[in-house]
Design a protein around this motif. Structure first.
Motif, PDB file in Angstrom:
ATOM      1  N   HIS A  31       0.846  -1.191   0.000  1.00  5.68           N
ATOM      2  CA  HIS A  31       0.000   0.000   0.000  1.00  5.68           C
ATOM      3  C   HIS A  31       0.883   1.242   0.000  1.00  5.68           C
ATOM      4  N   LEU A  32       0.302   2.355  -0.380  1.00  6.84           N
ATOM      5  CA  LEU A  32       1.011   3.623  -0.375  1.00  6.84           C
ATOM      6  C   LEU A  32       0.781   4.322   0.958  1.00  6.84           C
ATOM      7  N   ALA A  33       1.851   4.539   1.717  1.00  7.76           N
ATOM      8  CA  ALA A  33       1.767   5.205   3.017  1.00  7.76           C
ATOM      9  C   ALA A  33       2.242   6.651   2.888  1.00  7.76           C
ATOM     10  N   PHE A  34       1.455   7.571   3.384  1.00  5.37           N
ATOM     11  CA  PHE A  34       1.807   8.990   3.363  1.00  5.37           C
ATOM     12  C   PHE A  34       3.034   9.221   4.237  1.00  5.37           C
ATOM     13  N   VAL A  35       4.028   9.958   3.700  1.00  2.00           N
ATOM     14  CA  VAL A  35       5.225  10.249   4.491  1.00  2.00           C
ATOM     15  C   VAL A  35       5.458  11.729   4.712  1.00  2.00           C
ATOM     16  N   GLY A  36       4.807  12.580   3.940  1.00  2.00           N
ATOM     17  CA  GLY A  36       4.977  14.004   4.195  1.00  2.00           C
ATOM     18  C   GLY A  36       4.677  14.876   2.987  1.00  2.00           C
ATOM     19  N   LEU A  37       4.821  16.164   3.233  1.00  2.00           N
ATOM     20  CA  LEU A  37       4.595  17.169   2.202  1.00  2.00           C
ATOM     21  C   LEU A  37       5.931  17.635   1.661  1.00  2.00           C
ATOM     22  N   VAL A  38       5.959  17.927   0.361  1.00  2.00           N
ATOM     23  CA  VAL A  38       7.174  18.375  -0.300  1.00  2.00           C
ATOM     24  C   VAL A  38       6.924  19.751  -0.889  1.00  2.00           C
ATOM     25  N   GLY A  39       7.670  20.740  -0.415  1.00  2.00           N
ATOM     26  CA  GLY A  39       7.582  22.071  -0.996  1.00  2.00           C
ATOM     27  C   GLY A  39       8.233  22.063  -2.369  1.00  2.00           C
TER      28      GLY A  39
END
Length: 79
Positions: A31-39
């Motif tokens: 599954h695809l796990a959220f790891v963060g936001l990228v500016g």
């Protein structure tokens, strides 16, 4: 996540209707796990050219399915 780890871009975030960042995830247990936001540092012209492609890829389905997912993943691109 480790240095050099490949991520998948699964969506984007806006603030007050303005593009702010891309949402990144990693494959975890199939599954695809959220790891963060990228500016991105994208300027207005780049965002204006990019948004039609992002909106065309948008889906109502959340691509981040594994534990650690963001609570709200609006504007998620399927892929």
């Amino acid at each position: 996540m480790r240095a050099g780890h490949e991520v998948v871009l699964g969506g984007w975030k806006t603030t007050a209707g303005k593009f702010r960042s891309l949402m990144a995830g990693v494959l975890c247990g199939g599954h695809l796990a959220f790891v963060g936001l990228v500016g991105t540092g994208f300027g207005q012209d780049k965002v204006r050219r990019l948004m039609p492609a992002l909106k065309a890829a948008a889906s109502d389905k959340n691509p981040f399915a594994a534990k650690g997912c963001a609570r709200e993943t609006s504007n998620c691109a399927s892929g």
